[in-house]
Write a protein that holds these residues in place. Structure first.
Motif: not given
Length: 230
Positions: A142-149
């Motif tokens: 999984q990716t880290d949570v981005d600026q859009n959640g």
């Protein structure tokens, strides 16, 4: 993970202060490494990490190696052949301050957010001339949570931890090799395109298989494995 309270790996843990005991973190441990330099070199030689030049075993991970300095100086007797061959593993959870011993074929469940060090140990009546270990597995990442959640996932991605190899001085029957410190949820699965963007993925869930190999004085190689669930 089962707490391990006796034997060689607990002595290592106690000497680091990871369980709340041990010397001062600065001067005492520097002194331990210096005082035991000869013992470490005599017993275990040099270590090679894949992609790097050989380095002394004591320089790999300072805190853990300082504990090995105490252990080796007190109890190293690698010149006596054991009655039977034994290949086992030490699993150190640095954040929980817990150590476990795993036999060949064993398994353990890891906390994704904790830091771990895995050590492969070989004790062979035919002698030990070289030990190594490496790790790999297939994971849901999984990716880290981005600026859009948002976070994105991908399955079936291969991950590996670099191999480590230690040459053991001639005539010895015992050897160990200590792997690099790792935190499961920060193991990279690489960068992959998803939804029109390339993002870096990290391990989410799966099993890391750790393989250890010991080569004896006759050139025969024994393989041992443990599985670490994430």
């Amino acid at each position: 993970m089962e707490r391990y309270r006796s034997g060689w790996f607990h002595r290592l843990l106690a000497s680091t202060g990871a369980n709340g005991r041990g010397g001062r973190p600065g001067r005492d441990r520097v002194h331990l490494v210096s005082r035991s330099q000869h013992a470490i070199d005599r017993c275990f030689g040099a270590t090679r990490v894949s992609g790097s030049r050989p380095v002394a075993a004591r320089t790999l991970i300072f805190v853990v190696v300082a504990s090995f300095a105490t252990l080796i100086a007190a109890s190293c007797d690698p010149t006596t052949p054991p009655a039977a061959a034994k290949f086992d593993w030490g699993l150190l959870d640095k954040d929980a301050g817990q150590g476990a011993e795993l036999l060949d074929g064993g398994n353990a469940t890891l906390d994704p957010a904790h830091r771990y060090v895995v050590t492969f140990r070989a004790n062979d009546p035919k002698g030990v001339s070289k030990v190594s270990h490496y790790a790999s597995g297939t994971f849901k990442c999984q990716t880290d949570v981005d600026q859009n959640g948002q976070s994105f996932t991908l399955g079936g991605l291969r991950v590996s931890i670099r191999s480590v190899e230690t040459a053991i001085n001639p005539g010895l029957y015992y050897g160990f090799v200590m792997g690099p410190e790792f935190r499961p949820d920060r193991l990279s699965c690489g960068k992959h395109a998803n939804s029109g963007q390339v993002r870096e993925y990290f391990v989410g869930a799966g099993t890391l298989e750790v393989t250890g190999q010991s080569t004896n004085h006759a050139g025969e190689t024994v393989t041992a494995k443990v599985q670490l669930r994430i």
